[in-house]
Design a protein around this motif. Structure first.
Motif, PDB file in Angstrom:
ATOM      1  N   UNK A 466     -22.689  72.055 -18.577  1.00  0.00           N
ATOM      2  CA  UNK A 466     -21.611  72.115 -18.708  1.00  0.00           C
ATOM      3  C   UNK A 466     -20.421  71.468 -18.275  1.00  0.00           C
ATOM      4  N   UNK A 467     -20.472  69.431 -18.193  1.00  0.00           N
ATOM      5  CA  UNK A 467     -19.733  68.882 -17.932  1.00  0.00           C
ATOM      6  C   UNK A 467     -19.111  68.117 -18.855  1.00  0.00           C
ATOM      7  N   UNK A 468     -17.993  67.127 -17.952  1.00  0.00           N
ATOM      8  CA  UNK A 468     -17.696  66.416 -19.576  1.00  0.00           C
ATOM      9  C   UNK A 468     -17.089  65.091 -18.006  1.00  0.00           C
ATOM     10  N   UNK A 469     -17.741  63.893 -18.307  1.00  0.00           N
ATOM     11  CA  UNK A 469     -17.081  62.650 -17.646  1.00  0.00           C
ATOM     12  C   UNK A 469     -16.236  61.492 -18.289  1.00  0.00           C
ATOM     13  N   UNK A 470     -15.327  61.305 -18.005  1.00  0.00           N
ATOM     14  CA  UNK A 470     -14.129  61.095 -17.892  1.00  0.00           C
ATOM     15  C   UNK A 470     -13.938  59.175 -17.747  1.00  0.00           C
ATOM     16  N   UNK A 471     -13.987  58.485 -18.596  1.00  0.00           N
ATOM     17  CA  UNK A 471     -14.255  57.088 -17.969  1.00  0.00           C
ATOM     18  C   UNK A 471     -12.915  56.448 -17.384  1.00  0.00           C
ATOM     19  N   UNK A 476      -6.504  55.306 -12.786  1.00  0.00           N
ATOM     20  CA  UNK A 476      -6.914  56.848 -12.625  1.00  0.00           C
ATOM     21  C   UNK A 476      -5.561  57.589 -12.787  1.00  0.00           C
ATOM     22  N   UNK A 477      -4.440  56.951 -13.694  1.00  0.00           N
ATOM     23  CA  UNK A 477      -3.160  58.088 -13.678  1.00  0.00           C
ATOM     24  C   UNK A 477      -3.038  58.582 -15.821  1.00  0.00           C
ATOM     25  N   UNK A 478      -4.019  57.117 -15.441  1.00  0.00           N
ATOM     26  CA  UNK A 478      -4.003  57.281 -17.610  1.00  0.00           C
ATOM     27  C   UNK A 478      -4.247  58.553 -17.709  1.00  0.00           C
ATOM     28  N   UNK A 479      -3.494  58.956 -18.547  1.00  0.00           N
ATOM     29  CA  UNK A 479      -4.090  60.910 -19.329  1.00  0.00           C
ATOM     30  C   UNK A 479      -4.776  60.593 -20.231  1.00  0.00           C
ATOM     31  N   UNK A 480      -4.998  59.678 -21.289  1.00  0.00           N
ATOM     32  CA  UNK A 480      -5.674  60.106 -21.661  1.00  0.00           C
ATOM     33  C   UNK A 480      -6.630  58.327 -21.507  1.00  0.00           C
ATOM     34  N   UNK A 481      -8.666  58.906 -20.999  1.00  0.00           N
ATOM     35  CA  UNK A 481      -9.219  57.787 -20.381  1.00  0.00           C
ATOM     36  C   UNK A 481     -10.191  56.048 -20.925  1.00  0.00           C
ATOM     37  N   UNK A 511     -12.221  46.811 -22.903  1.00  0.00           N
ATOM     38  CA  UNK A 511     -11.389  46.105 -23.196  1.00  0.00           C
ATOM     39  C   UNK A 511     -11.526  44.747 -22.186  1.00  0.00           C
ATOM     40  N   UNK A 512     -11.518  43.328 -22.447  1.00  0.00           N
ATOM     41  CA  UNK A 512     -11.041  42.437 -20.882  1.00  0.00           C
ATOM     42  C   UNK A 512      -9.420  42.733 -20.751  1.00  0.00           C
ATOM     43  N   UNK A 513      -8.644  42.937 -21.431  1.00  0.00           N
ATOM     44  CA  UNK A 513      -7.503  43.370 -21.238  1.00  0.00           C
ATOM     45  C   UNK A 513      -7.143  44.487 -19.821  1.00  0.00           C
ATOM     46  N   UNK A 514      -8.505  45.282 -19.538  1.00  0.00           N
ATOM     47  CA  UNK A 514      -8.424  46.431 -18.563  1.00  0.00           C
ATOM     48  C   UNK A 514      -8.743  45.924 -17.044  1.00  0.00           C
ATOM     49  N   UNK A 515      -9.369  44.987 -17.102  1.00  0.00           N
ATOM     50  CA  UNK A 515     -10.380  44.087 -15.604  1.00  0.00           C
ATOM     51  C   UNK A 515      -9.067  42.992 -15.666  1.00  0.00           C
ATOM     52  N   UNK A 516      -9.509  42.643 -13.869  1.00  0.00           N
ATOM     53  CA  UNK A 516      -8.614  42.524 -13.967  1.00  0.00           C
ATOM     54  C   UNK A 516      -9.777  40.621 -12.706  1.00  0.00           C
ATOM     55  N   UNK A 523     -12.952  54.145 -12.361  1.00  0.00           N
ATOM     56  CA  UNK A 523     -12.570  55.673 -12.254  1.00  0.00           C
ATOM     57  C   UNK A 523     -13.683  57.067 -13.360  1.00  0.00           C
ATOM     58  N   UNK A 524     -14.466  57.348 -12.261  1.00  0.00           N
ATOM     59  CA  UNK A 524     -15.656  58.507 -13.022  1.00  0.00           C
ATOM     60  C   UNK A 524     -15.545  59.517 -12.743  1.00  0.00           C
ATOM     61  N   UNK A 525     -14.166  60.841 -13.828  1.00  0.00           N
ATOM     62  CA  UNK A 525     -13.804  61.870 -12.926  1.00  0.00           C
ATOM     63  C   UNK A 525     -14.806  63.440 -14.084  1.00  0.00           C
ATOM     64  N   UNK A 526     -15.485  64.286 -12.813  1.00  0.00           N
ATOM     65  CA  UNK A 526     -16.636  64.879 -13.515  1.00  0.00           C
ATOM     66  C   UNK A 526     -15.105  65.792 -14.035  1.00  0.00           C
ATOM     67  N   UNK A 527     -14.313  66.422 -14.750  1.00  0.00           N
ATOM     68  CA  UNK A 527     -13.668  67.503 -15.615  1.00  0.00           C
ATOM     69  C   UNK A 527     -13.786  69.247 -15.302  1.00  0.00           C
ATOM     70  N   UNK A 528     -15.095  68.972 -15.116  1.00  0.00           N
ATOM     71  CA  UNK A 528     -15.375  70.847 -16.120  1.00  0.00           C
ATOM     72  C   UNK A 528     -15.485  71.347 -14.745  1.00  0.00           C
ATOM     73  N   UNK A 529     -14.855  72.475 -14.001  1.00  0.00           N
ATOM     74  CA  UNK A 529     -14.958  73.051 -12.810  1.00  0.00           C
ATOM     75  C   UNK A 529     -14.940  74.363 -12.831  1.00  0.00           C
ATOM     76  N   UNK A 530     -15.361  74.888 -13.722  1.00  0.00           N
ATOM     77  CA  UNK A 530     -15.684  76.087 -13.783  1.00  0.00           C
ATOM     78  C   UNK A 530     -16.246  76.866 -13.130  1.00  0.00           C
ATOM     79  N   UNK A 531     -17.738  76.064 -12.128  1.00  0.00           N
ATOM     80  CA  UNK A 531     -18.093  77.308 -10.692  1.00  0.00           C
ATOM     81  C   UNK A 531     -19.060  75.651 -10.341  1.00  0.00           C
ATOM     82  N   UNK A 532     -19.967  76.184  -9.419  1.00  0.00           N
ATOM     83  CA  UNK A 532     -20.234  74.899  -8.479  1.00  0.00           C
ATOM     84  C   UNK A 532     -21.359  74.500  -8.959  1.00  0.00           C
ATOM     85  N   UNK A 533     -22.197  74.515 -10.280  1.00  0.00           N
ATOM     86  CA  UNK A 533     -23.410  73.569 -10.786  1.00  0.00           C
ATOM     87  C   UNK A 533     -22.655  73.033 -12.187  1.00  0.00           C
TER      88      UNK A 533
END
Length: 549
Positions: A466-471, A476-481, A511-516, A523-533
C-alpha cells in the motif's frame, strides 16, 4: 481410499449452485503403504468450463495435534523450540494485529514476555521441505514432508506458513501470503482448470523414552531426503499424476552479458532457472494456476530441470547479483520422455550506461541493510542468537520512528554504507494512531554532467505494501515528481516479518538538465501514510551515466 466432493451435483449436498464460493470438484486421495510409517495424501482439483467465478486465495492441508502432548516445534536446525500453549495466546496481550500476542501469563513461565506470531515461522518454499512437532511423553514426532514444489505457486522464493501454536501443522499449496492479490488466484469467465496438489507425506516416528527426543528431528530430515529422491512417486494410481518416464527434461547454460562489467559473457552462477506457465517476463512470481519447476544452476550457469510434466511453458530465470528477470524468447513444449537441449542462453540485464553509484545487492532481499534489534519487551528468543534471522522480530517497523523521530534517513555516497540504510522505508508515527509520509535522501557528487543526455535510475524493490515511491532530483518542493510508482503492493511483508515480498523493478529516465556538477540529491518519498505497515523494502538502487559514456 478416495473421497469425491463434486460440484454442482445436488445429491452430494456439499457444493451447491446456491453457494457460488465453491464451483469446484475436489478429489481427495490417501495412500497407506506397507512398511511406511505415515500417510501420503494428494488432491485433484478441477473446474469445468462455464462454471461460476471464484477466488481461491488459500488451498492448504491443516492438522491440529493434541495440545497436551506436542510442545516442541522444528522447522530447521536453527529454528526449533518449545512453543507456547493455545491458552497462552488467549491470556496474552493482543498487539498490532490479531496474529501477534505478547505472552503475559504463559503456562511455561520461561516464555513470559515473548511475542508469539505464526508469521514468525514462515519459510521460503525452496527451504520448506520438512517441519512439524515432537511429543516428549511419549517421544513421538509428527512431520509434514513436501518432496517437490511443482504444485506450489509463486516460484521458489515465495514465503508461506509452516507450523505454529495450536499445535498446527500446515501445508500451504496456494496462498496470497507475502504476495497479496497480485498473485493471480481469480478464476473468471467460466475458465476451466485442473491441478494435482501433492502427494505430500505425513511422517510419524518414535524413539525409546530413554533416548533423546531430538533424534526424531534428525530422523525426519533423513526421511525427507528419501522422499525427495523418490520424486516423482511411482505408486499413485491416477492418470493425472505422471510417473518419471512420462515426464521430460530441459537443459542449458545461462550466461550474463553486461558490457559495462565485462566485455565477455559471464556465467550465471547459482541462477534460479524455472519453467512456469507462459507469460510475461517475471510473471512466474504471481502465477498460481499451473505447475512450476525450479532449480539452481551450477557455478557455470549449467542447469538441468528434470521430471517436468508434459505441457507448454516459458523458461524464466533470475541471477543473484544481477538485476531484472530473464525469459527465453520462445515457449517450450515438453512431451513425455523428451529431453530439450537449449544450449547457451544469454541474459542481457537492463543497462543504459556505466554505474555512477549503487546501494545494496541485487538479490531481491533487504537482508543486507540495517535491521534493528527488536524491542527487549517484545522479543522472540528464537531469533536472538542469529543476526541473519533478526528481521523476524516483532515491531521492527516502529524502530524507524525511534531512530528518526524528526528528520528522515540521509545516505551519502562514498561515506555511508549499507548498514546506514534502514531495511524498510515506512511511515513515521505522529501520535494518536496517525502517521506521516517520509522522504529519504541520497546525496552524491558528480564532477561532470552531460545536460543534453539522459541518465538512468534503477530502482529495485524487494517488497511493497500500500505504498507509493515518488522520485525527485535536487528539488524536494517540486509539485510533480520526476517519477512515481503509483499505488503498488499488497504483500504485507513488513508486518509479517518477511525480509522480502514481491519484486518490482523500475528504470527511470533522469534528464541531465536536472543534475548539477557537484552535490546532487535524490529524494525518495513514501507518500502513502494511512498506517504503520505502508512502505517498501529496497533491493537495489543504481544511477547510470548516459548511454555510451
Amino acid at each position: 481410499m478416495k473421497t469425491r466432493w463434486k460440484y454442482p451435483s445436488p445429491k452430494h449436498g456439499i457444493f451447491q449452485w446456491e453457494n457460488p464460493q465453491f464451483p469446484l470438484t475436489v478429489d481427495k486421495r490417501y495412500i497407506l503403504r506397507r512398511g511406511q510409517s505415515g500417510l501420503y495424501m494428494y488432491t485433484i482439483l478441477e473446474r469445468l468450463e462455464g462454471w461460476p467465478d471464484v477466488d481461491m486465495d488459500q488451498i492448504r492441508v491443516v492438522f491440529k495435534l493434541q495440545k497436551d502432548k506436542f510442545h516442541y516445534m522444528a522447522l530447521s536446525d536453527s529454528r526449533r523450540r518449545t512453543m507456547p500453549m493455545p491458552e497462552d495466546r488467549t491470556s496474552g496481550q493482543p498487539l498490532a494485529y490479531p496474529e501477534a500476542v505478547l505472552l503475559t501469563k504463559p503456562i511455561n513461565p520461561e516464555l513470559r514476555g515473548e511475542v508469539d506470531d505464526k508469521y514468525q515461522y514462515s519459510c521460503e518454499d525452496k527451504d520448506n521441505k520438512v517441519h512439524g512437532w515432537i511429543s516428549e511423553d511419549p517421544p513421538v514426532g509428527f512431520w509434514m514432508i513436501t518432496p517437490s514444489n511443482e504444485f506450489r505457486v509463486g516460484g521458489p522464493n515465495k514465503q508461506d506458513l509452516t507450523s505454529h501454536v495450536g499445535p498446527v501443522v500446515l501445508n500451504m499449496f496456494t496462498s496470497t501470503h507475502y504476495a497479496g492479490k497480485d498473485l493471480n488466484t481469480a478464476y473468471r469467465n467460466g475458465e476451466p482448470w485442473k491441478k494435482v496438489l501433492g502427494p505430500v507425506f505425513v511422517y510419524l516416528n518414535s524413539v525409546s523414552p530413554k533416548e533423546d527426543y531430538l533424534l526424531l528431528w534428525e530422523d525426519a530430515k533423513e526421511q525427507m531426503s528419501v522422499e525427495v529422491n523418490q520424486w516423482p512417486y511411482d505408486f499413485p494410481q491416477s492418470e493425472d499424476f505422471p510417473s518419471s518416464d512420462q515426464r521430460g527434461a530441459v537443459t542449458g547454460q545461462l550466461l550474463v552479458r553486461d558490457r559495462y562489467i565485462n566485455g565477455r559473457p559471464m556465467h550465471a552462477s547459482s541462477a534460479y532457472v524455472g519453467l512456469a506457465a507462459p507469460g510475461d517476463v517475471g510473471s512466474w512470481q504471481t502465477e498460481a494456476k499451473g505447475y512450476q519447476f525450479w532449480i539452481r544452476a551450477d557455478r557455470h550457469g549449467h542447469f538441468v530441470i528434470k521430471n517436468v510434466r508434459a505441457g507448454n511453458y516459458s523458461l524464466y530465470a533470475w541471477v543473484p547479483g544481477v538485476i531484472g528477470d530473464y525469459k527465453y524468447e520462445a515457449n517450450i513444449t515438453v512431451k513425455p520422455g523428451s529431453r530439450i537441449r537449449l544450449g547457451h542462453l544469454v541474459y542481457e540485464p537492463p543497462r543504459n550506461g556505466p554505474t555512477l553509484w549503487d546501494i545494496g545487492t541485487p538479490d531481491r532481499s533487504a537482508a543486507e541493510f540495517y535491521v534493528p534489534d527488536g524491542y527487549p519487551t517484545l522479543m522472540n528468543k528464537l531469533y536472538t542468537r542469529d543476526p541473519a534471522e533478526k528481521f523476524r522480530q516483532y515491531g521492527l517497523w516502529s524502530r524507524y520512528s525511534d531512530l528518526y523521530p524528526n528528520d528522515d534517513l540521509v545516505y551519502t555516497i562514498g561515506i555511508s554504507n549499507v548498514k546506514d540504510w534502514f531495511f524498510a522505508h515506512v511511515t513515521r508515527e505522529a501520535g494518536n494512531n496517525t502517521y506521516d509520509p517520509t522522504t529519504w535522501r541520497i546525496i552524491f557528487e558528480l564532477e561532470n554532467v552531460n545536460r543534453n543526455e539522459n541518465y538512468t535510475l534503477r530502482l529495485a524493490l524487494a517488497s511493497a505494501t500500500a505504498s507509493e515511491i515518488q522520485v525527485r532530483f535536487n528539488n524536494p518542493s517540486s509539485v510533480l515528481p520526476l517519477f512515481t510508482t503509483g499505488a503498488i503492493g499488497k504483500d504485507n511483508a513488513i508486518a509479517r516479518h518477511g525480509i522480502h515480498g514481491l519484486y518490482w523493478l523500475y528504470g527511470i529516465d533522469v534528464p541531465g538538465s536536472q543534475l548539477v556538477e557537484g552535490k546532487n540529491t535524490v529524494y525518495l518519498t513514501q507518500s502513502r501514510s494511512d498506517g504503520p505497515f505502508h512502505g517498501v523494502m529496497y533491493d537495489y538502487i543504481r544511477l547510470e551515466g548516459p548511454r555510451g559514456a
